[in-house]
Enzyme design. Structure first.
Site, PDB file in Angstrom:
ATOM      1  N   ASN A  82      -4.788   7.933   7.505  1.00 24.63           N
ATOM      2  CA  ASN A  82      -4.791   7.697   5.683  1.00 24.63           C
ATOM      3  C   ASN A  82      -5.996   8.364   4.841  1.00 24.63           C
ATOM      4  OD1 ASN A  82      -3.119   5.253   5.598  1.00 24.63           O
ATOM      5  ND2 ASN A  82      -4.759   3.768   5.001  1.00 24.63           N
ATOM      6  N   TRP A 102       2.902   5.942   1.623  1.00 24.63           N
ATOM      7  CA  TRP A 102       3.086   6.866   1.084  1.00 24.63           C
ATOM      8  C   TRP A 102       2.735   8.006   0.242  1.00 24.63           C
ATOM      9  CZ3 TRP A 102       0.868   9.159  -3.473  1.00 24.63           C
ATOM     10  CH2 TRP A 102       1.180   8.921  -4.885  1.00 24.63           C
ATOM     11  N   LYS A 111       2.556  -2.606 -17.972  1.00 29.36           N
ATOM     12  CA  LYS A 111       3.627  -3.094 -17.456  1.00 29.36           C
ATOM     13  C   LYS A 111       4.796  -3.487 -17.226  1.00 29.36           C
ATOM     14  CE  LYS A 111       0.977  -4.344 -15.104  1.00 29.36           C
ATOM     15  NZ  LYS A 111      -0.384  -3.959 -14.782  1.00 29.36           N
ATOM     16  N   ARG A 117       0.578  -1.226  -0.111  1.00 33.71           N
ATOM     17  CA  ARG A 117      -0.383  -0.385  -0.047  1.00 33.71           C
ATOM     18  C   ARG A 117       0.407   1.386   0.101  1.00 33.71           C
ATOM     19  NH1 ARG A 117      -5.377  -0.279  -0.367  1.00 33.71           N
ATOM     20  NH2 ARG A 117      -6.545  -1.820  -0.136  1.00 33.71           N
ATOM     21  N   HIS A 168       0.977   8.151 -37.581  1.00 34.36           N
ATOM     22  CA  HIS A 168       0.745   9.332 -37.668  1.00 34.36           C
ATOM     23  C   HIS A 168       1.673  10.069 -36.322  1.00 34.36           C
ATOM     24  CE1 HIS A 168      -3.099   9.156 -39.742  1.00 34.36           C
ATOM     25  NE2 HIS A 168      -3.149   7.726 -38.918  1.00 34.36           N
ATOM     26  N   LYS A 216      -0.339   0.558  -4.559  1.00 35.41           N
ATOM     27  CA  LYS A 216      -1.357  -0.037  -5.077  1.00 35.41           C
ATOM     28  C   LYS A 216      -2.783  -0.145  -5.078  1.00 35.41           C
ATOM     29  CE  LYS A 216      -3.025  -4.533  -6.548  1.00 35.41           C
ATOM     30  NZ  LYS A 216      -2.766  -4.489  -7.463  1.00 35.41           N
TER      31      LYS A 216
HETATM   32  O1  M6R Z   1      -7.901  -0.749  -7.501  1.00 35.65           O
HETATM   33  P1  M6R Z   1      -8.145  -0.516  -9.133  1.00 35.65           P
HETATM   34  O2  M6R Z   1      -8.602  -1.202 -10.068  1.00 35.65           O
HETATM   35  O3  M6R Z   1      -9.075   0.825  -9.654  1.00 35.65           O
HETATM   36  O4  M6R Z   1      -6.263   0.683  -9.810  1.00 35.65           O
HETATM   37  C1  M6R Z   1      -6.541   1.288 -10.894  1.00 35.65           C
HETATM   38  C2  M6R Z   1      -4.980   1.167 -10.705  1.00 35.65           C
HETATM   39  O5  M6R Z   1      -4.860   1.997 -10.068  1.00 35.65           O
HETATM   40  C3  M6R Z   1      -4.239   0.501 -11.208  1.00 35.65           C
HETATM   41  O6  M6R Z   1      -5.304  -0.561 -12.244  1.00 35.65           O
HETATM   42  C4  M6R Z   1      -2.956   0.201 -11.625  1.00 35.65           C
HETATM   43  O7  M6R Z   1      -2.927   1.282 -12.449  1.00 35.65           O
HETATM   44  C5  M6R Z   1      -2.124  -0.334 -11.895  1.00 35.65           C
HETATM   45  N1  M6R Z   1      -0.685  -0.193 -11.147  1.00 35.65           N
HETATM   46  C6  M6R Z   1      -1.289  -1.441 -12.644  1.00 35.65           C
HETATM   47  O8  M6R Z   1      -0.933  -2.293 -13.105  1.00 35.65           O
END
Ligand code: M6R
Length: 613
Positions: A105, A79, A490, A27, A509, A608
């Protein structure tokens, strides 16, 4: 985006809190801290860096920490938002007389005027954080009742919070509260544990209470008293978590990301379990809670999501238009509430979120709900805010996703979107035959993914060959266009290589100007509609000397001579190709990052769950 843990009970408090912090480190991981009430003193240790750094410091500063049983304590992994990741900015924060300690948080939006007033009243601030105002406010309001002091303080703040507070004044008591930032209470026997995420709780109990916004709970080892911010008692049900602590551990894999990539056959199987309606050649999605007539009335779909979830939504766009004939729009959730979205009576809003806590997606849910829209969410985290506020939707049942780079959530989200499109399509013009083809392919998905996973060593060899690249492009067309975006995301988030996803036709383009021998192209050239054009695009790239790594369908000879390296994908239709193909790209990103020695599960600057705007 940070993690909170709190404990009250007879166990070793410090060990329990550190264990919880380690489980929440995904987190946020730039600093961490812990505070406990012990022998009439409020003790606090904080440290910059990971939880392991905090543990080392605790060992130095509290030599008897292994004997600290039965204390009340709170802990935090951060964070950074307001203020750099430093010792002073780490939580917990304490008031001037060290009577109260608080972890927070969220964001206190009006912290600046509050801070100014508190400073004028003599408070000395030790951090640059917005959070510290809260603990000074609690101390200011305290007149013998910690619950009331916290409620009064929280009434003064604007913004979001999940907080846990302990005090010297009531050493056996912990106060937790939430507004827009999750707090879960794990219900134990002669102990209670609170956290911002069930991952920190499941090792102790699977019985949890998800707090609602503006709930404040007074927690002791054998009682949980929940009231609203106006001190009116509220009743919250106890839910059961359907996964155990094993699911949130690495189980022999080097990284959570790799474990989660390899879990995908099971995760997808769990997403489809009980949902294939073979009798009606449709899908059973009871959580959508809509009757056939209501489904038939939907004439527009708006998907709101961020990051990987948005890429899943972009695939859903193809499904809904192709299979159900419903006009679909995918919105970056961050834009949704700021662009006055058009929501008509028959518009269905689908928020997609693995965590169910992403601030922008949640704000989109609230905007849509305020405008009277029907909202049906796709979430993984059970009991999450987006799932609860949407009121209806479909859970992924993918199990906890700990790796910051989302993998199994994506494949399960796309699978669920395909099932939704099947259901909506069958309620309209889709024939039984066409529906049956989708059903058969969805049933095959776990096996198709398994086949890609068997090629992991081949993918690793290709990945290692290109691990030194500085820039690259992922290109796709049609159903594989969102997969190109996801492949690039990724790679960039875990390897720090500059990677961009483009529609293959868009290269000409502008971006083609960047192509040269040091800029590889990852071209998604599976044998599905659009392949011929993709081969043309590959030739354009080769003409600019870019090395080409292609995904291609096993046995397809049309790709021969066009690509420098190939990631082989089993034969499958365009409908399931995104789900199957992305697995190869996840592996590719993973092995590139591993070769470069990157911190795969905790990439720099990322967390995350993005619970701030
Ligand atoms: O928990 P969520 O699916 O809402 O999160 C969305 C994005 O923050 C999440 O997918 C992010 O882009 C990941 N780090 C991608 O791997």
């Amino acid at each position: 985006m940070c993690g909170i843990v709190g404990y009250v009970g007879g166990k070793n408090t410090v060990v329990t809190l550190l264990d919880g912090l380690k489980r929440l480190e995904y987190r946020g991981y730039d600093s961490a801290g812990i505070a406990v009430v012990r022998d009439s003193a409020l003790l606090c240790v904080k440290e910059k860096g990971k939880v392991a750094c905090l543990e080392e410091k605790i060992t130095r500063e509290w030599p008897d920490w292994m004997e600290m049983t039965g204390c009340t304590g709170i802990a935090h992994t951060r964070w950074a938002t307001h203020g750099a990741p430093t010792h002073d900015n780490a939580h917990p924060h304490m008031d001037g007389k060290s009577r109260f300690a608080l972890v927070h948080n969220g964001i206190i939006e009006n912290y600046a005027p509050l801070k100014k007033r508190l400073q004028e009243a003599g408070c000395v601030f030790k951090s640059e954080t917005d959070s510290e105002v809260l603990v000074h406010l609690i101390a200011e309001f305290y007149d013998g009742d910690i619950f009331q002091a916290t409620a009064s303080a929280l009434k003064k703040v604007e913004g979001t919070f999940g907080v846990a507070v302990i005090s010297l004044e009531q050493p056996d008591t912990m106060i937790v509260a939430r507004r827009g930032s999750p707090i879960v209470i794990g219900v134990g026997k002669n102990e209670n544990i609170v956290a911002s995420d069930v991952a920190a709780i499941v090792a102790y109990t699977q019985r949890v209470i998800f707090m609602d916004d503006d709930d404040i709970a007074l927690v002791t080892k054998d009682s949980i008293d929940i009231r609203n911010i106006d001190n009116v008692p509220v009743s919250r049900e106890v839910s059961s978590i359907d996964w155990s602590v094993d699911a949130a551990e690495k189980q022999g894999y080097d990284h959570f990301m790799l474990k989660e990539i390899f879990e995908q056959p099971d995760a997808v199987a769990n997403s489809i379990r009980g949902r294939l309606d073979k009798a009606n050649v449709s899908a059973t999605l009871s959580g959508m809670n809509m009757n056939p007539r209501e489904m038939a009335m939907i004439n527009r779909i708006v998907i709101a999501a961020c990051g990987t979830s948005m890429h899943a939504g972009m695939t859903g766009d193809y499904y809904f238009e192709d299979l159900a004939g419903i006009s679909t729009q995918v919105e970056q959730a961050a834009e949704f509430r700021y662009r006055n979205p058009i929501i008509e009576p028959n518009t269905l809003i689908i928020p997609i979120s693995q965590s169910g806590e992403t601030a922008d997606t949640l704000a989109a849910v609230r905007e849509a709900t305020n405008k009277g829209a029907t909202v049906s969410a796709i979430c993984n985290a059970v009991g999450s805010t987006i799932a609860r506020e949407s009121g209806r939707g479909v859970y992924l049942h993918a199990g906890p996703e700990i790796g910051v780079a989302s993998t199994k959530a994506f494949t399960c989200q796309v699978t669920v979107l395909l099932l939704m499109a099947l259901k909506l399509g069958r309620g309209r013009r889709m024939s039984r035959e066409a529906g049956q083809q989708i059903l058969d392919e969805v049933e095959q998905l776990p096996e198709l993914i398994r086949q890609v996973l068997k090629t992991a060593d081949d993918v690793r060899r290709v990945a290692e060959k290109y691990a030194d690249m500085q820039d690259c492009f992922f290109i796709g067309r049609g159903y594989l266009y969102p997969v190109a975006l996801e492949g690039a995301l990724k790679l960039k988030e875990i390897s720090y290589i500059h990677a961009e996803g483009y529609h293959a036709a868009e290269l000409k383009h502008g971006p083609i100007a960047l192509l040269e021998e040091r800029v590889p192209i990852i071209a998604l050239a599976n044998d599905i509609p659009g392949k011929d054009k993709m081969i043309g695009n590959i030739q354009e790239c080769k003409a600019r000397k870019s090395p080409v790594i292609a995904t291609a369908t096993i046995g397809d000879t049309d790709i021969d001579g066009h690509a420098d390296d190939i990631l082989w994908i089993p034969q499958c239709s365009k409908f399931v190709a995104p789900i199957v193909t992305v697995v190869a790209l996840q592996l590719f990103a993973y092995y590139v990052a591993a070769k470069r020695g990157c911190e795969i599960d905790q990439p720099r600057n990322l967390a995350k769950s993005v619970t701030v705007e």
